[in-house]
Enzyme design. Structure first.
Site, PDB file in Angstrom:
ATOM      1  N   PHE A 137      11.517  19.931 -20.622  1.00 35.35           N
ATOM      2  CA  PHE A 137      10.230  19.797 -19.967  1.00 35.35           C
ATOM      3  C   PHE A 137      10.203  18.532 -19.124  1.00 35.35           C
ATOM      4  O   PHE A 137       9.771  18.532 -17.976  1.00 35.35           O
ATOM      5  CB  PHE A 137       9.122  19.752 -21.020  1.00 35.35           C
ATOM      6  N   TRP A 140      12.347  18.816 -16.032  1.00 39.36           N
ATOM      7  CA  TRP A 140      11.688  19.691 -15.051  1.00 39.36           C
ATOM      8  C   TRP A 140      10.542  18.958 -14.364  1.00 39.36           C
ATOM      9  O   TRP A 140      10.344  19.037 -13.164  1.00 39.36           O
ATOM     10  CB  TRP A 140      11.181  20.933 -15.774  1.00 39.36           C
ATOM     11  N   PHE A 143      11.870  16.453 -11.996  1.00 38.31           N
ATOM     12  CA  PHE A 143      12.514  17.158 -10.904  1.00 38.31           C
ATOM     13  C   PHE A 143      11.479  17.680  -9.916  1.00 38.31           C
ATOM     14  O   PHE A 143      11.595  17.503  -8.720  1.00 38.31           O
ATOM     15  CB  PHE A 143      13.332  18.308 -11.485  1.00 38.31           C
ATOM     16  N   GLN A 145       8.597  16.598  -9.454  1.00 36.96           N
ATOM     17  CA  GLN A 145       7.975  15.489  -8.738  1.00 36.96           C
ATOM     18  C   GLN A 145       8.782  15.159  -7.513  1.00 36.96           C
ATOM     19  O   GLN A 145       8.255  15.012  -6.427  1.00 36.96           O
ATOM     20  CB  GLN A 145       7.912  14.232  -9.629  1.00 36.96           C
ATOM     21  N   HIS A 441     -13.402 -16.917  31.382  1.00 36.95           N
ATOM     22  CA  HIS A 441     -12.080 -16.348  31.635  1.00 36.95           C
ATOM     23  C   HIS A 441     -12.229 -14.974  32.311  1.00 36.95           C
ATOM     24  O   HIS A 441     -11.649 -14.720  33.375  1.00 36.95           O
ATOM     25  CB  HIS A 441     -11.336 -16.228  30.299  1.00 36.95           C
ATOM     26  N   GLU A 442     -13.043 -14.108  31.715  1.00 37.53           N
ATOM     27  CA  GLU A 442     -13.205 -12.763  32.277  1.00 37.53           C
ATOM     28  C   GLU A 442     -13.919 -12.819  33.628  1.00 37.53           C
ATOM     29  O   GLU A 442     -13.552 -12.086  34.552  1.00 37.53           O
ATOM     30  CB  GLU A 442     -13.961 -11.850  31.313  1.00 37.53           C
ATOM     31  N   HIS A 445     -11.388 -13.540  36.334  1.00 38.18           N
ATOM     32  CA  HIS A 445     -10.663 -12.351  36.800  1.00 38.18           C
ATOM     33  C   HIS A 445     -11.518 -11.569  37.787  1.00 38.18           C
ATOM     34  O   HIS A 445     -11.060 -11.158  38.849  1.00 38.18           O
ATOM     35  CB  HIS A 445     -10.359 -11.413  35.623  1.00 38.18           C
ATOM     36  N   ASP A 517      -2.002 -12.321  30.125  1.00 40.75           N
ATOM     37  CA  ASP A 517      -2.049 -12.339  31.589  1.00 40.75           C
ATOM     38  C   ASP A 517      -0.763 -12.924  32.148  1.00 40.75           C
ATOM     39  O   ASP A 517      -0.192 -12.406  33.113  1.00 40.75           O
ATOM     40  CB  ASP A 517      -3.206 -13.233  32.073  1.00 40.75           C
TER      41      ASP A 517
END
Ligand code: ADP
Ligand code: MG
Ligand code: ZN
Length: 622
Positions: A137, A140, A143, A145, A441-442, A445, A517
Site C-alpha cells: 500500500f 503504491w 508511486f 504521488q 522628471h515626467e 519629458h 532613460d
C-alpha cells in the site's frame, strides 16, 4: 526610483497535512491490528513433544487441540501451551511412539480441527500478509504521488483534485459586478468583450470569430485584479473557478499538474465559465530563473496549463484569466498567441479614482457630515484600492472603539498613517519629496516632446508608479511606422534625457530615477553610431549588428572612437534638453504642479495646460 516589487507568501498547505494525518491513522490501525493478532497467537508458551508426553502421563493435560501439525494443549489447571508434532504421523500414534500409556491417553480429550478452516488460514497468514499488504500500500501510495495520479487521473485521497473554489452565478451574496470596481475604465473596456462572449458565445462562434482564451491582469498589489476577474464572471453570469498559483505547488511532485487537469475538466463541464488563476507567477516564472535551480513541480504545472490552453477548442467557451503583480518574471511561453495574449493593466488609482474607491468602501459605513472623501483622496497618493479599503475599515474600527455610531473625518485622517505604516505598503511608499522629483522628471519629458520639432507627441503623463517605474510619460508617433531620420532620433534622445535635465534644473541634483532613460538613450546612440552609420566622424560604417555583436573586426582605437562618439552625442542631447527646459521653465513648473495635484494628465488636458506658454501640443490629424 525605489524598487516597488513585492511578493506574496504561499498559503498554508492544509490539504497536504490532512492527507499525512490520514496516512498516519491508517498506519496506526494496521500495526495495531497486527500486534493484536501477534499477541493472540503467542500468548501461550511453547513446549517440546516429550514435555507434552510427560504432562499427559502425569494426567496434567485436559485437552489437546490439533490443527495441522500444531498442538494446543490445555492443562487441567487451565494454562495453555503449544507444541508441534511430526507431519506424517497422527497425534495418537505420535504420543504412543513417545510412550504415552493408553490409560493416560484415555483421560485426555483429543480434538482434531480441520486444516482448511478459514480461521486457521487467517491466523497463519495474517502475521505475514499484513505487513506485506501495508508495504505494498505504501509503495503504491508513494508511486501514485510521483505519477501525479496519472493512473486514471486520481491519486489516493484525491491528492490531485482541483481545489478550485467555485462561485456560481446564483450566489447573489458574493456577486461582484463592474460597479464594484471603481476607476480602471480602460481595463473594464477591454474586458467587456470577454463578458459579451461569455454571455452570447454562439454569436461569435457563428461568425467564426476567435475569442481570446487567455487574459492576463497585471498591476501592483491591491489594484483590484482579483476583484475585476470576479466582476467579469459576475457581469457574464457564469461560474467562476478560482485557484491561486501557490495552491498548485504542493510538496509531492505532479500534484500541480493533475490539479490543473482537474480544474480545466470541471470548467469545461460547466461552460461557459471562467477559470481564474490568481498569482500565476508562483507557477509561471520564467524557467531557469529565480528560486534556486530547476523546480520540476512548478515546471510540470506550468506545462500542464500550457497543454490545456493549447488543447482548447474554440467551442469550449471557457475563458482563462490570470493575475500577477510580476508580469516581468513570467515565462514567455505563457504570453504566446493563443495563450495569455491579452494583457490588461491595472494601475494604482489617481486622485479622482481614489475618491470613487473610497465612496464604494464608505457605502455601508455611517459617515458624519464632515467627512470629505476628496480631501482623503488628496492625502493618500500611492494608495492602492486595497489600501483605501483598509483605510475605511481602520477608521470604522477607531470610531467603534470610542463607542461612536458614525465615522468622522478625523477617524479617517488618523488612520492614514496606520495604513501607510502597514507591512503591505512599505514597498511602494512615496515620500513627498519623491513625488515632487517624479512630477518634475515626467514633466521634463513631456515639455521636451512638445518643444522639439521632431519628437513624438505626449499622450498621457502620470506620476502613479507602474511596476518599477515611479511614473511615466507616454508619447506615441503620429504615424505608425516610417523611416526614422537622424533629426528625429536626436530629438527623441533629448526627450529621453528630459527627466534627468528637469531634475538637474529644478533641484540642482540628480537621482537614479533616470537610469532606465539613460539605458535606452545609450542603446539608441550606440545603434546610431555603430550600426546605422549616423555619426559624422566615424562615417557610414557598420561596426556592430543588431544585437551589438561585431560584424567588422575593429581595433581598440576604433572601439575607443565609438565610445567617445557615443558619449559626446549623449552629452550634446542632454545639453539641448537642459537649454530647452530652461527656456520653458514656467511651462515645466505648471505641468509638474498640476501632476502633483491630479497625478494623471491626458493629452487634451496637457495640451490646454501648455498653450499659454507658447507651446503647441501636437495632435494626430484624422
Ligand atoms: P489584487 O488582486 O490586485 O491584489 P484585490 O482585487 O485582491 O487586489 O483587491 C483587494 C481589495 O481591495 C478588493 O477586494 C476591494 O475591496 C479593494 N479594491 C481594490 N481595487 C479596487 C477598486 N478599483 N475599486 C473598489 N475596490 C477596490
Ligand atoms: Mg489578488
Ligand atoms: Zn524618465
Amino acid at each position: 526610483m525605489p524598487n516597488m516589487k513585492q511578493e506574496k507568501g504561499k498559503g498554508p498547505k492544509i490539504g497536504f497535512f490532512t492527507q499525512i494525518i490520514i496516512a498516519i491513522v491508517i498506519f496506526a490501525a494496521l500495526s495495531g491490528a497486527y500486534s493484536l493478532i501477534a499477541k493472540l497467537t503467542s500468548k501461550t508458551t511453547e513446549v517440546t513433544i516429550s514435555q507434552v508426553v510427560q504432562m499427559v502421563n502425569a494426567g496434567e493435560v485436559k485437552t489437546i487441540i490439533v490443527s495441522g501439525n500444531t498442538l494446543d494443549i490445555v492443562a487441567t489447571d487451565g494454562t495453555e501451551k503449544v507444541s508441534k508434532k511430526e507431519t506424517e504421523a497422527g497425534i495418537t500414534e505420535t504420543l504412543k511412539n513417545y510412550g504415552v500409556t493408553p490409560e493416560a491417553l484415555a483421560k485426555t480429550s483429543i480434538d482434531i480441527k480441520s486444516e482448511s478452516g478459514i480461521g486457521y488460514w487467517l491466523l497463519n497468514i495474517l502475521p505475514i500478509a499484513l505487513p506485506m499488504l501495508f508495504m505494498l500500500f505504501f509503495v503504491w501510495f508513494l508511486f501514485s504521488q510521483s505519477r501525479g495520479g496519472g493512473m486514471g487521473g486520481k491519486s489516493p485521497f484525491s491528492f490531485g483534485q482541483s481545489k478550485a473554489r467555485v462561485t456560481n452565478p446564483e450566489d447573489e451574496g458574493k456577486k461582484v459586478t463592474f460597479a464594484s470596481v471603481a476607476g480602471n475604465e480602460e481595463a473594464k473596456q477591454e474586458l467587456i468583450e470577454v463578458v459579451d462572449f461569455l454571455k452570447n458565445p454562439q454569436k461569435y462562434l457563428d461568425i467564426g470569430a476567435k475569442i481570446p482564451k487567455g487574459v492576463l491582469l497585471t498591476g501592483n498589489p491591491g489594484t483590484g485584479k482579483t476583484l475585476l476577474a470576479r466582476a467579469v464572471a459576475g457581469e457574464a453570469g457564469v461560474p467562476f473557478f478560482h485557484l491561486s498559483g501557490s495552491e498548485f505547488v504542493e510538496m509531492f511532485v505532479g500534484v500541480g499538474a493533475s490539479r490543473v487537469r482537474d480544474l480545466f475538466e470541471q470548467a469545461k463541464a460547466a461552460s461557459p465559465s471562467i477559470i481564474f488563476i490568481d498569482e500565476i507567477d508562483a507557477v509561471g516564472r520564467s524557467r531557469g530563473v529565480g528560486t534556486g535551480g530547476g523546480n520540476d513541480e512548478r515546471e510540470q504545472t506550468l506545462n500542464q496549463i500550457l497543454v490545456e490552453m493549447d488543447g482548447f477548442e474554440p467551442t469550449e467557451k471557457v475563458v482563462v484569466m490570470a493575475a500577477t503583480n510580476r508580469a516581468d518574471v513570467l515565462d514567455v511561453a505563457l504570453l504566446r498567441p493563443g495563450r495569455f495574449d491579452r494583457r490588461v493593466f491595472l494601475s494604482l488609482p489617481d486622485r479622482k479614482d481614489r475618491e470613487l474607491i473610497l465612496k464604494i468602501h464608505a457605502n455601508e459605513k455611517p459617515l458624519e457630515a464632515d467627512v470629505d472623501l476628496l480631501v482623503i483622496a488628496e492625502r493618500t497618493p500611492g494608495f492602492s484600492g486595497a489600501d483605501l479599503e483598509s483605510l475605511m475599515n481602520e477608521a470604522a474600527i477607531l470610531a467603534a472603539r470610542q463607542d461612536r455610531k458614525t465615522v468622522a473625518q478625523s477617524d479617517v485622517l488618523a488612520s492614514i498613517e496606520k495604513v501607510m505604516m502597514g507591512p503591505e505598503r512599505k514597498s511602494h511608499l512615496h515620500t513627498k519629496k519623491d513625488r515632487e522629483i517624479v512630477a518634475y522628471h515626467e514633466a521634463g519629458h513631456a515639455i521636451l516632446s512638445s518643444a522639439l520639432e521632431h519628437a513624438d507627441p505626449v499622450h498621457k503623463i502620470t506620476i502613479i508608479p507602474r511596476g518599477d517605474a515611479g511614473g511615466y510619460t507616454m508619447s506615441l508617433p503620429l504615424e505608425e511606422s516610417k523611416l526614422i531620420s537622424k533629426k528625429e532620433y536626436l530629438d527623441d534622445l533629448a526627450m529621453m534625457l528630459g527627466g534627468r535635465a528637469a531634475e538637474k534644473l529644478i533641484f540642482g541634483d540628480i537621482t537614479g530615477g533616470a537610469s532606465g532613460d539613460i539605458q535606452s538613450a545609450t542603446k539608441t546612440v550606440r545603434s546610431m553610431v555603430a550600426q546605422w552609420g549616423m555619426s559624422e566622424s566615424l562615417g557610414p560604417v557598420a561596426y556592430n549588428d543588431k544585437d551589438h555583436s561585431m560584424v567588422k573586426e575593429y581595433s581598440d582605437e576604433t572601439a575607443k572612437k565609438i565610445d567617445d562618439e557615443v558619449a559626446s552625442i549623449i552629452k550634446e542631447a542632454l545639453n539641448r534638453a537642459e537649454e530647452t527646459l530652461a527656456k520653458y521653465k514656467d511651462a515645466l513648473e505648471a505641468v509638474a504642479k498640476k501632476l502633483l495635484e491630479v497625478e494623471t494628465l491626458e493629452q487634451a488636458e496637457y495640451n490646454a495646460l501648455i498653450k499659454p506658454f507658447g507651446l503647441i501640443g501636437k495632435v494626430k490629424e484624422v
